[in-house]
Every structure is written in structure tokens, then in C-alpha cells.
Design an enzyme around this catalytic site. Structure first.
Site, PDB file in Angstrom:
ATOM      1  N   HIS A  45       0.843  -1.204   0.000  1.00  0.00           N
ATOM      2  CA  HIS A  45       0.000   0.000   0.000  1.00  0.00           C
ATOM      3  C   HIS A  45       0.877   1.252   0.000  1.00  0.00           C
ATOM      4  O   HIS A  45       1.598   1.515   0.958  1.00  0.00           O
ATOM      5  CB  HIS A  45      -0.938   0.031   1.212  1.00  0.00           C
ATOM      6  CG  HIS A  45      -1.816   1.245   1.210  1.00  0.00           C
ATOM      7  ND1 HIS A  45      -3.035   1.279   0.557  1.00  0.00           N
ATOM      8  CD2 HIS A  45      -1.627   2.485   1.713  1.00  0.00           C
ATOM      9  CE1 HIS A  45      -3.563   2.489   0.679  1.00  0.00           C
ATOM     10  NE2 HIS A  45      -2.725   3.245   1.384  1.00  0.00           N
ATOM     11  N   ASN A  85      -3.375   9.397 -11.487  1.00  0.00           N
ATOM     12  CA  ASN A  85      -3.973  10.574 -10.863  1.00  0.00           C
ATOM     13  C   ASN A  85      -3.486  10.674  -9.419  1.00  0.00           C
ATOM     14  O   ASN A  85      -3.385   9.660  -8.722  1.00  0.00           O
ATOM     15  CB  ASN A  85      -5.502  10.464 -10.912  1.00  0.00           C
ATOM     16  CG  ASN A  85      -6.028  10.426 -12.333  1.00  0.00           C
ATOM     17  OD1 ASN A  85      -5.543  11.143 -13.205  1.00  0.00           O
ATOM     18  ND2 ASN A  85      -7.007   9.566 -12.584  1.00  0.00           N
ATOM     19  N   GLY A  91      -7.524  14.297  -9.338  1.00  0.00           N
ATOM     20  CA  GLY A  91      -8.708  13.482  -9.608  1.00  0.00           C
ATOM     21  C   GLY A  91      -8.596  12.047  -9.134  1.00  0.00           C
ATOM     22  O   GLY A  91      -9.295  11.157  -9.617  1.00  0.00           O
ATOM     23  N   THR A  93      -9.392   8.951  -7.061  1.00  0.00           N
ATOM     24  CA  THR A  93     -10.546   8.534  -6.246  1.00  0.00           C
ATOM     25  C   THR A  93     -10.204   7.361  -5.331  1.00  0.00           C
ATOM     26  O   THR A  93     -10.861   7.187  -4.308  1.00  0.00           O
ATOM     27  CB  THR A  93     -11.742   8.149  -7.137  1.00  0.00           C
ATOM     28  OG1 THR A  93     -11.359   7.097  -8.021  1.00  0.00           O
ATOM     29  CG2 THR A  93     -12.221   9.347  -7.956  1.00  0.00           C
ATOM     30  N   HIS A  98      -1.869   3.667  -8.326  1.00  0.00           N
ATOM     31  CA  HIS A  98      -2.231   2.826  -9.465  1.00  0.00           C
ATOM     32  C   HIS A  98      -1.934   3.565 -10.756  1.00  0.00           C
ATOM     33  O   HIS A  98      -2.002   4.789 -10.817  1.00  0.00           O
ATOM     34  CB  HIS A  98      -3.699   2.399  -9.414  1.00  0.00           C
ATOM     35  CG  HIS A  98      -4.674   3.528  -9.273  1.00  0.00           C
ATOM     36  ND1 HIS A  98      -4.917   4.157  -8.073  1.00  0.00           N
ATOM     37  CD2 HIS A  98      -5.479   4.146 -10.173  1.00  0.00           C
ATOM     38  CE1 HIS A  98      -5.819   5.111  -8.242  1.00  0.00           C
ATOM     39  NE2 HIS A  98      -6.180   5.135  -9.519  1.00  0.00           N
ATOM     40  N   HIS A 100      -3.161   3.648 -14.685  1.00  0.00           N
ATOM     41  CA  HIS A 100      -4.144   3.234 -15.676  1.00  0.00           C
ATOM     42  C   HIS A 100      -3.387   2.941 -16.977  1.00  0.00           C
ATOM     43  O   HIS A 100      -2.644   3.797 -17.458  1.00  0.00           O
ATOM     44  CB  HIS A 100      -5.134   4.363 -15.968  1.00  0.00           C
ATOM     45  CG  HIS A 100      -5.942   4.828 -14.802  1.00  0.00           C
ATOM     46  ND1 HIS A 100      -7.285   4.511 -14.657  1.00  0.00           N
ATOM     47  CD2 HIS A 100      -5.629   5.601 -13.738  1.00  0.00           C
ATOM     48  CE1 HIS A 100      -7.749   5.083 -13.548  1.00  0.00           C
ATOM     49  NE2 HIS A 100      -6.770   5.751 -12.977  1.00  0.00           N
TER      50      HIS A 100
END
Ligand code: 5GP
Ligand code: ZN
Length: 112
Positions: A45, A85, A91, A93, A98, A100
Site C-alpha cells: 500500500h 492521478n 482526480g 478517487t 495505481h 491506468h
């Protein structure tokens, strides 16, 4: 700690797995923004790229090394986009680092 992606990595929440090794997990985004939309995360994490430091940079490097392998596995021969992000203004969330992977088409809406 209540983290959605930690729960996905542990298998407590189901996901469509694309790739896994000792340090990295990748799975299809539940709400795709491209024909191919995969999320690549460290199993450790880390909140975001803003939390990368000398202690966790080696894990982040392993995530970066996994991305081209995953893109190749996904057949993204003609290129793809990688987005991360960060924080409110970025942005973000889900507060677990992570990347993308977006592809399978010529990506529209370039922001930079
Ligand atoms: P962010 O907005 O933080 O950059 O990206 C979070 C991503 O996680 C979003 O693209 C969202 O669709 C995806 N996501 C949120 N919840 C889930 C879930 O339960 N499963 C999967 N596979 N993706 C999720
Ligand atoms: Zn987490």
C-alpha cells in the site's frame, strides 16, 4: 486500514486479473474509459506517486517494469497511454497508487 485496492489484491473483493507477480497486481477497471483499461498497482500500500520515497521506490520500479509486459500481454502493439492521478486536484478517487493502462484505440482528449 480500509483500502479498496488492498482488498482486491487480497482477493476479498473480486477482480478480473490480468497479471500478478510477487510485487505487482493488474486487473481490468470496472468502469472502462477505453477499449482496454487496466489498473496496475503495487501489492504494497502506497497512497500515490506523491508518497514515493527511497524506501518504496524499488517497488514502484517493479510496477514500472511490469507495465510494458502487461501492455504486450494485452496486445497493445500500436501504443497506449499510462495515467496516474494524484490527490484531489489530480482526480484520484482510490488512495492506493495505481497506473491506468489505456489503449486499444487512438486515445482522444490529450491533456499534455
Ligand atoms: P482514480 O480515479 O483513482 O485514478 O482511479 C480509480 C479507478 O478505479 C477508476 O477508474 C474506477 O473505475 C476503478 N474502480 C473503482 N472501484 C473499482 C472496483 O471495485 N473494481 C475495479 N476493477 N475497478 C474499480
Ligand atoms: Zn491499499
Amino acid at each position: 486500514m480500509d483500502c479498496l485496492f488492498c482488498a482486491i489484491i487480497k482477493g476479498e473483493i473480486p477482480s478480473k486479473k490480468v497479471y500478478e507477480d510477487d510485487n505487482v497486481y493488474a486487473f481490468y477497471d470496472i468502469n472502462p474509459n477505453a477499449p482496454v483499461h487496466v489498473l496496475v498497482v503495487p501489492k504494497q500500500h502506497i497512497e500515490s506517486l506523491d508518497a514515493v520515497n527511497a524506501d518504496n521506490a524499488s517497488v514502484v520500479s517493479l510496477v514500472m517494469q511490469a507495465i510494458p509486459k502487461i501492455a504486450s500481454q494485452l496486445g497493445l502493439k500500436n501504443g497506449y497511454r499510462v495515467v496516474s492521478n494524484i490527490g484531489e486536484d489530480g482526480g484520484q478517487t482510490v488512495k492506493h497508487l495505481h497506473f491506468h493502462i489505456l489503449g486499444g484505440t487512438k486515445m482522444p482528449d490529450k491533456v499534455c
